[in-house]
Design a protein around this motif. Structure first.
Motif, PDB file in Angstrom:
ATOM      1  N   TRP A 140       0.892  -1.166   0.000  1.00 52.73           N
ATOM      2  CA  TRP A 140       0.000   0.000   0.000  1.00 52.73           C
ATOM      3  C   TRP A 140       0.925   1.209   0.000  1.00 52.73           C
ATOM      4  O   TRP A 140       1.761   1.356   0.898  1.00 52.73           O
ATOM      5  N   SER A 152      -2.383   4.771  -3.843  1.00 54.83           N
ATOM      6  CA  SER A 152      -3.246   3.609  -3.579  1.00 54.83           C
ATOM      7  C   SER A 152      -4.665   3.998  -3.192  1.00 54.83           C
ATOM      8  O   SER A 152      -5.636   3.309  -3.553  1.00 54.83           O
ATOM      9  N   GLN A 163      -3.520  -1.746  -4.623  1.00 52.54           N
ATOM     10  CA  GLN A 163      -2.312  -2.364  -4.085  1.00 52.54           C
ATOM     11  C   GLN A 163      -1.327  -2.665  -5.219  1.00 52.54           C
ATOM     12  O   GLN A 163      -1.719  -3.044  -6.312  1.00 52.54           O
TER      13      GLN A 163
END
Length: 198
Positions: A140, A152, A163
């Motif tokens: 992330w 993200s 991700q």
């Protein structure tokens, strides 16, 4: 030429900063070297600033630019001309982490509130609430300029859920080489020590 290609492939690669998303840590047109040795074993850590391939649709066309002539193309191939088509962000969560925004105005990782002195504006994320569980082998990532970073957070509706695969990571930002007045090694803050159990 062969040695230069080997260095680019396995050790170091030059990149430029195309946007304001990592301010104040990185400024537009900063030139950096990314080192790859740390990730030979795939061990990306929280707090690392990483360069990664565009997962698909994260970059606008003007930030995907590559070398514009034959000489630049040759230099790009051997790692001596900064490469385009990549993004640079800070790793906030690694596989297995739960990232939540925001508790008392702070981003948390696995229940630990982060003190993020590197942010341009600490209040930029307070209205953007989310809770994500990072999948194994994924990251992330977020920009230090949270008010101006398509990271993200803004790709959660994409197939990858915002991700980034560890396989997409080119390497870790290691040293700023230009401008000379701000040249130097890029240090990781102690922000994630509590999460890492230090």
């Amino acid at each position: 030429m062969v040695m230069a290609i080997v260095v680019k492939t396995f050790f170091l690669q030059a990149f430029y900063i195309p946007s304001e998303s990592m301010e104040p840590t990185m400024l537009v047109d900063d030139k950096i070297l990314v080192q790859k040795v740390s990730y030979w074993g795939g061990d990306v850590k929280r707090g690392d600033i990483v360069v990664f391939d565009d997962p698909g649709g994260w970059l606008p066309a003007d930030e995907s630019k590559h070398a514009g002539n034959v000489v630049q193309e040759a230099l790009e191939k051997v790692g001596l001309f900064p490469t385009g088509g990549h993004l640079i962000k800070r790793v906030i969560g690694v596989g297995g982490d739960t990232v939540v925004c925001c508790t008392d105005g702070k981003l948390t990782v696995n229940g630990k509130a982060l003190d993020e002195p590197y942010l341009l504006d600490e209040t930029a994320t307070k209205d953007n609430t989310f809770e994500v569980k990072v999948r194994k082998g994924y990251l992330w990532v977020m920009g230090d300029n949270r008010g101006n970073s398509s990271d993200s957070r803004f790709h959660q509706a994409d197939p990858g859920g915002g991700q980034v695969s560890e396989k997409a990571v080119v390497g870790k930002a290691w040293v700023r080489v230009w401008p000379l007045g701000r040249a130097g090694f890029i240090k990781k803050p102690s922000t994630f020590d509590a999460v890492n159990g230090k």
